[in-house]
Design a protein around this motif. Structure first.
Motif, PDB file in Angstrom:
ATOM      1  N   MET A  89       0.808  -1.224   0.000  1.00  0.00           N
ATOM      2  CA  MET A  89       0.000   0.000   0.000  1.00  0.00           C
ATOM      3  C   MET A  89       0.838   1.270   0.000  1.00  0.00           C
ATOM      4  N   VAL A  90       2.125   1.169   0.291  1.00  0.00           N
ATOM      5  CA  VAL A  90       2.959   2.374   0.302  1.00  0.00           C
ATOM      6  C   VAL A  90       3.641   2.527  -1.060  1.00  0.00           C
ATOM      7  N   GLU A  91       3.968   3.784  -1.388  1.00  0.00           N
ATOM      8  CA  GLU A  91       4.535   4.025  -2.722  1.00  0.00           C
ATOM      9  C   GLU A  91       6.034   3.783  -2.798  1.00  0.00           C
ATOM     10  N   ALA A  92       6.711   3.915  -1.644  1.00  0.00           N
ATOM     11  CA  ALA A  92       8.151   3.642  -1.623  1.00  0.00           C
ATOM     12  C   ALA A  92       8.449   2.779  -0.406  1.00  0.00           C
ATOM     13  N   LEU A  93       9.376   1.826  -0.596  1.00  0.00           N
ATOM     14  CA  LEU A  93       9.742   0.944   0.519  1.00  0.00           C
ATOM     15  C   LEU A  93      11.197   1.169   0.874  1.00  0.00           C
ATOM     16  N   ASP A  94      11.447   1.508   2.126  1.00  0.00           N
ATOM     17  CA  ASP A  94      12.810   1.605   2.609  1.00  0.00           C
ATOM     18  C   ASP A  94      13.393   0.192   2.663  1.00  0.00           C
ATOM     19  N   GLU A  95      14.723   0.110   2.623  1.00  0.00           N
ATOM     20  CA  GLU A  95      15.422  -1.173   2.693  1.00  0.00           C
ATOM     21  C   GLU A  95      14.966  -1.991   3.918  1.00  0.00           C
ATOM     22  N   SER A  96      14.724  -1.300   5.042  1.00  0.00           N
ATOM     23  CA  SER A  96      14.327  -1.999   6.273  1.00  0.00           C
ATOM     24  C   SER A  96      13.001  -2.738   6.086  1.00  0.00           C
ATOM     25  N   GLY A 134       7.439   3.576   3.338  1.00  0.00           N
ATOM     26  CA  GLY A 134       7.319   2.584   4.413  1.00  0.00           C
ATOM     27  C   GLY A 134       8.661   2.135   4.975  1.00  0.00           C
ATOM     28  N   PHE A 135       8.743   2.016   6.287  1.00  0.00           N
ATOM     29  CA  PHE A 135       9.953   1.583   6.995  1.00  0.00           C
ATOM     30  C   PHE A 135       9.591   0.460   7.978  1.00  0.00           C
ATOM     31  N   ASN A 136      10.615  -0.221   8.463  1.00  0.00           N
ATOM     32  CA  ASN A 136      10.413  -1.160   9.568  1.00  0.00           C
ATOM     33  C   ASN A 136      11.405  -0.831  10.682  1.00  0.00           C
ATOM     34  N   THR A 137      10.894  -0.511  11.857  1.00  0.00           N
ATOM     35  CA  THR A 137      11.777  -0.213  12.991  1.00  0.00           C
ATOM     36  C   THR A 137      11.702  -1.311  14.058  1.00  0.00           C
ATOM     37  N   ASP A 138      10.837  -2.302  13.847  1.00  0.00           N
ATOM     38  CA  ASP A 138      10.686  -3.389  14.832  1.00  0.00           C
ATOM     39  C   ASP A 138      11.959  -4.215  14.964  1.00  0.00           C
ATOM     40  N   ALA A 139      12.556  -4.537  13.820  1.00  0.00           N
ATOM     41  CA  ALA A 139      13.707  -5.447  13.825  1.00  0.00           C
ATOM     42  C   ALA A 139      14.857  -4.847  14.638  1.00  0.00           C
ATOM     43  N   ASP A 140      15.173  -3.574  14.388  1.00  0.00           N
ATOM     44  CA  ASP A 140      16.255  -2.930  15.149  1.00  0.00           C
ATOM     45  C   ASP A 140      15.893  -2.815  16.616  1.00  0.00           C
ATOM     46  N   GLY A 141      14.596  -2.626  16.888  1.00  0.00           N
ATOM     47  CA  GLY A 141      14.128  -2.510  18.274  1.00  0.00           C
ATOM     48  C   GLY A 141      14.442  -3.776  19.066  1.00  0.00           C
ATOM     49  N   ILE A 142      14.332  -4.927  18.414  1.00  0.00           N
ATOM     50  CA  ILE A 142      14.586  -6.210  19.103  1.00  0.00           C
ATOM     51  C   ILE A 142      16.051  -6.300  19.531  1.00  0.00           C
ATOM     52  N   THR A 143      16.968  -6.090  18.589  1.00  0.00           N
ATOM     53  CA  THR A 143      18.385  -6.279  18.935  1.00  0.00           C
ATOM     54  C   THR A 143      18.868  -5.186  19.890  1.00  0.00           C
ATOM     55  N   GLN A 144      18.321  -3.975  19.734  1.00  0.00           N
ATOM     56  CA  GLN A 144      18.731  -2.903  20.642  1.00  0.00           C
ATOM     57  C   GLN A 144      18.299  -3.202  22.075  1.00  0.00           C
ATOM     58  N   SER A 145      17.076  -3.723  22.224  1.00  0.00           N
ATOM     59  CA  SER A 145      16.580  -4.039  23.550  1.00  0.00           C
ATOM     60  C   SER A 145      17.339  -5.225  24.149  1.00  0.00           C
ATOM     61  N   LEU A 146      17.663  -6.227  23.330  1.00  0.00           N
ATOM     62  CA  LEU A 146      18.420  -7.383  23.854  1.00  0.00           C
ATOM     63  C   LEU A 146      19.779  -6.927  24.372  1.00  0.00           C
ATOM     64  N   ARG A 147      20.377  -5.974  23.660  1.00  0.00           N
ATOM     65  CA  ARG A 147      21.693  -5.477  24.070  1.00  0.00           C
ATOM     66  C   ARG A 147      21.559  -4.649  25.352  1.00  0.00           C
ATOM     67  N   GLU A 148      20.590  -3.732  25.329  1.00  0.00           N
ATOM     68  CA  GLU A 148      20.457  -2.802  26.456  1.00  0.00           C
ATOM     69  C   GLU A 148      19.939  -3.506  27.716  1.00  0.00           C
ATOM     70  N   ASP A 149      18.948  -4.363  27.559  1.00  0.00           N
ATOM     71  CA  ASP A 149      18.287  -4.937  28.738  1.00  0.00           C
ATOM     72  C   ASP A 149      18.928  -6.223  29.238  1.00  0.00           C
ATOM     73  N   LEU A 150      19.591  -6.965  28.334  1.00  0.00           N
ATOM     74  CA  LEU A 150      20.177  -8.242  28.766  1.00  0.00           C
ATOM     75  C   LEU A 150      21.678  -8.336  28.491  1.00  0.00           C
ATOM     76  N   GLY A 151      22.222  -7.326  27.834  1.00  0.00           N
ATOM     77  CA  GLY A 151      23.646  -7.386  27.488  1.00  0.00           C
ATOM     78  C   GLY A 151      23.960  -8.465  26.462  1.00  0.00           C
ATOM     79  N   MET A 152      22.949  -8.852  25.647  1.00  0.00           N
ATOM     80  CA  MET A 152      23.166  -9.899  24.640  1.00  0.00           C
ATOM     81  C   MET A 152      23.490  -9.260  23.295  1.00  0.00           C
ATOM     82  N   GLU A 153      24.500  -9.793  22.656  1.00  0.00           N
ATOM     83  CA  GLU A 153      24.905  -9.243  21.352  1.00  0.00           C
ATOM     84  C   GLU A 153      24.323 -10.033  20.181  1.00  0.00           C
ATOM     85  N   VAL A 154      23.788 -11.234  20.448  1.00  0.00           N
ATOM     86  CA  VAL A 154      23.199 -12.128  19.432  1.00  0.00           C
ATOM     87  C   VAL A 154      24.270 -12.803  18.563  1.00  0.00           C
ATOM     88  N   ARG A 155      25.224 -12.010  18.052  1.00  0.00           N
ATOM     89  CA  ARG A 155      26.284 -12.585  17.206  1.00  0.00           C
ATOM     90  C   ARG A 155      27.026 -13.688  17.970  1.00  0.00           C
TER      91      ARG A 155
END
Ligand code: ATR
Length: 311
Positions: A89-96, A134-155
């Motif tokens: 439905m959006v006219e342009a899609l950001d990479e995210s 259109g953008f997606n900010t959910d994905a970055d929100g997950i890794t940022q919260s894991l790092r900030e709240d649990l000190g997890m880097e995922v990698r």
């Protein structure tokens, strides 16, 4: 006779003809904490904007996006069940949005005389040509919260992910893209976890992706199911097949209640724990940054979220 005391305005500026609007669309949306969080951020930035919420039915989503665009809204957030629908439905899609296959943030843009697209709130007078981006900010929100709240880097870590719905899929892909070593996927409907596993093997071949519970210890258990939201919900995993003592940390995307039965059991098992409030905060902060081009006032937004959700 008691004197009439007008309500205290949350914002320094009252609504005027130059006030800009943004909103979250969802169905349902009544319990959304986004208006409180975003209006606190907007006020802290000193912007003459307001953020509202609208209950929009999926079959009216396209109309509602077009309406906001025509009325020169700054932008929108989309929540359940709109994130996938909005891709078309959006006219342009950001990479995210392209990468994670979902849209949770829309920026409305106008075309300048030289042909490039700028945020609509930067225009003095309404531009002739408008578009939705259109953008997606959910994905970055997950890794940022894991790092900030649990000190997890995922990698390099190993993670058990519970749930393969909309939120689970984005979490799985983002975790894979961040370089998780080994990912275990469990979902009530096995075919959905299988589809995500296939997508990860295709897009991120270095990740070892398995269906089912891990045989050995993991760094993190991440709950992306909706279990825990309602009183009396069962745990989102099978205790006969897995024990929380086998994980260093547990993250529950559910944030209402603050301590879900999963998090209570995890604390008892000695795990480090965090709920999904940080994820909600970071996806919202990122959206505000997309709209404003400024750094979001994180602590103000965090405080507003906590007060709204936990009182
Ligand atoms: P969201 O966009 O929040 O992820 P969703 O796409 O509806 O919402 O996904 C909800 C997730 O919670 C799914 O993983 C769902 O499992 P199914 O794919 O089998 O539906 C999971 N879930 C919801 N209710 C559940 C229940 N009673 N038992 C187990 N899993 C459940």
């Amino acid at each position: 006779m008691p004197r009439y005391i007008p309500p205290v305005a949350d914002h320094a500026q009252t609504v005027s003809a130059s006030t800009r609007l943004c909103a979250v669309y969802g169905f349902p949306v009544r319990h959304s904490a986004s208006p409180a969080m975003q209006n606190a951020g907007i006020a802290a930035l000193g912007l003459d904007w307001r953020y509202t919420a609208a209950e929009v039915r999926p079959e009216q989503l396209a109309q509602a996006i077009a309406g906001a665009q025509a009325m020169h809204y700054v932008g929108l957030n989309l929540t359940v069940p709109h994130k996938l629908l909005a891709l078309d439905m959006v006219e342009a899609l950001d990479e995210s949005a392209r990468e994670w296959g979902a849209v949770n943030t829309i920026l409305f843009e106008g075309q300048t005389d030289s042909g490039d697209w700028r945020a609509i709130h930067e225009f003095e007078t309404a531009p002739e040509k408008l578009r939705s981006h259109g953008f997606n900010t959910d994905a970055d929100g997950i890794t940022q919260s894991l790092r900030e709240d649990l000190g997890m880097e995922v990698r390099g870590e190993s993670i058990l992910l519970l749930g393969a719905g909309g939120a689970g899929r984005v979490a799985a892909l983002k975790i894979a893209a961040t370089g998780v070593k080994e990912l275990f996927l469990v979902n009530r409907t096995a075919s959905k976890a299988e589809a995500i596993a296939t997508e990860i093997r295709d897009r991120f071949p270095a990740v070892q992706v398995n269906l089912g519970y891990p045989p050995a210890e993991v760094d993190l258990v991440l709950n992306a199911t909706s279990l825990g939201l309602k009183p009396g919900d069962p745990l989102p995993f099978d205790p006969a097949a897995f024990s929380l003592g086998k994980s260093r940390a547990v993250y529950d995307m559910v944030y209402r209640p603050a301590e879900t039965p999963l998090l209570a059991a995890a604390t008892e098992a000695g795990c480090k724990t965090a709920n999904g409030l940080g994820m909600l905060l970071h996806q919202g902060a990122k959206a505000l940054e997309i709209w404003t081009g400024q750094t979001a006032p994180l602590e103000v937004m965090r405080q507003a979220l906590k007060e709204t959700i936990y009182g």
